[in-house]
Design a protein around this motif. Structure first.
Motif, PDB file in Angstrom:
ATOM      1  N   ARG A   1       1.017  -1.245  -0.025  1.00 38.98           N
ATOM      2  CA  ARG A   1      -0.031  -0.005  -0.109  1.00 38.98           C
ATOM      3  C   ARG A   1       0.925   1.269  -0.171  1.00 38.98           C
TER       4      ARG A   1
ATOM      5  N   TRP B   1       1.492   5.071   0.799  1.00 40.49           N
ATOM      6  CA  TRP B   1       1.019   6.099   1.622  1.00 40.49           C
ATOM      7  C   TRP B   1       1.795   7.013   1.800  1.00 40.49           C
TER       8      TRP B   1
ATOM      9  N   TRP C   1       4.853  -5.809   9.526  1.00 38.30           N
ATOM     10  CA  TRP C   1       5.247  -4.780   8.897  1.00 38.30           C
ATOM     11  C   TRP C   1       6.623  -4.393   9.577  1.00 38.30           C
TER      12      TRP C   1
ATOM     13  N   LEU D   1      -4.742  -5.847  10.767  1.00 33.78           N
ATOM     14  CA  LEU D   1      -4.403  -4.963   9.740  1.00 33.78           C
ATOM     15  C   LEU D   1      -4.821  -3.523  10.003  1.00 33.78           C
ATOM     16  N   SER D   2      -5.940  -3.284  10.794  1.00 34.54           N
ATOM     17  CA  SER D   2      -6.107  -2.029  11.376  1.00 34.54           C
ATOM     18  C   SER D   2      -5.022  -1.326  12.097  1.00 34.54           C
TER      19      SER D   2
ATOM     20  N   ALA E   1      -2.470  -0.342   9.583  1.00 32.14           N
ATOM     21  CA  ALA E   1      -2.752   0.969   9.213  1.00 32.14           C
ATOM     22  C   ALA E   1      -2.542   2.109   9.900  1.00 32.14           C
ATOM     23  N   ARG E   2      -2.834   1.916  11.207  1.00 35.91           N
ATOM     24  CA  ARG E   2      -2.845   2.939  12.023  1.00 35.91           C
ATOM     25  C   ARG E   2      -1.346   3.345  12.436  1.00 35.91           C
TER      26      ARG E   2
ATOM     27  N   THR F   1      -0.408   5.496   9.268  1.00 38.07           N
ATOM     28  CA  THR F   1      -0.889   6.656   8.868  1.00 38.07           C
ATOM     29  C   THR F   1      -1.190   7.597  10.285  1.00 38.07           C
TER      30      THR F   1
ATOM     31  N   TRP G   1      -8.167   3.211  10.779  1.00 39.00           N
ATOM     32  CA  TRP G   1      -8.513   2.920   9.486  1.00 39.00           C
ATOM     33  C   TRP G   1      -9.047   1.426   9.731  1.00 39.00           C
TER      34      TRP G   1
ATOM     35  N   GLY H   1      -8.673  -1.840   8.582  1.00 33.66           N
ATOM     36  CA  GLY H   1      -7.439  -2.356   7.903  1.00 33.66           C
ATOM     37  C   GLY H   1      -7.814  -3.125   6.389  1.00 33.66           C
TER      38      GLY H   1
ATOM     39  N   PHE I   1      -8.234  -0.280   3.984  1.00 32.05           N
ATOM     40  CA  PHE I   1      -6.795   0.628   3.754  1.00 32.05           C
ATOM     41  C   PHE I   1      -5.980  -0.301   2.959  1.00 32.05           C
ATOM     42  N   PHE I   2      -5.972  -1.770   3.047  1.00 33.13           N
ATOM     43  CA  PHE I   2      -5.211  -2.592   1.967  1.00 33.13           C
ATOM     44  C   PHE I   2      -5.890  -2.984   0.899  1.00 33.13           C
TER      45      PHE I   2
END
Length: 93
Positions: A39, A41, A57, A65-66, A69-70, A73, A77, A79, A82-83
């Protein structure tokens, strides 16, 4: 009464907690273990690897995944959104 008392033992509580936790982690929306999600960003490509029990990650494990994503970013989100993952709508193959 004695039968139920044995389930109060710490080792049984830990076992039951582990079983419940594994059931919570397994989500049918998750891609196959080993899949790499990419992704972009803010001009940076972020790669997340799907693990058996979460996501990786930058060498750090996340439960969702949330959470990834947090971390990327700084805001909340969904997750999967977001992905770019989503559940199929009825009638889609």
């Amino acid at each position: 009464d004695d039968l139920w008392a044995c389930f109060e033992a710490p080792e049984w509580r830990a076992f039951c907690h582990t079983v419940r936790r594994k059931a919570q982690i397994a989500d049918p929306r998750n891609p196959v273990v080993g899949t790499k999600l990419i992704r972009e960003w803010d001009g940076v490509a972020h790669t997340v690897t799907v693990l058996k029990d979460g996501f990786d990650w930058r060498g750090q494990r996340y439960k969702s995944l949330s959470a990834v994503a947090r971390a990327i970013t700084g805001t909340r989100w969904n997750g999967y959104r977001f992905f770019g993952l989503r559940e199929r709508k009825r009638g889609e193959a």
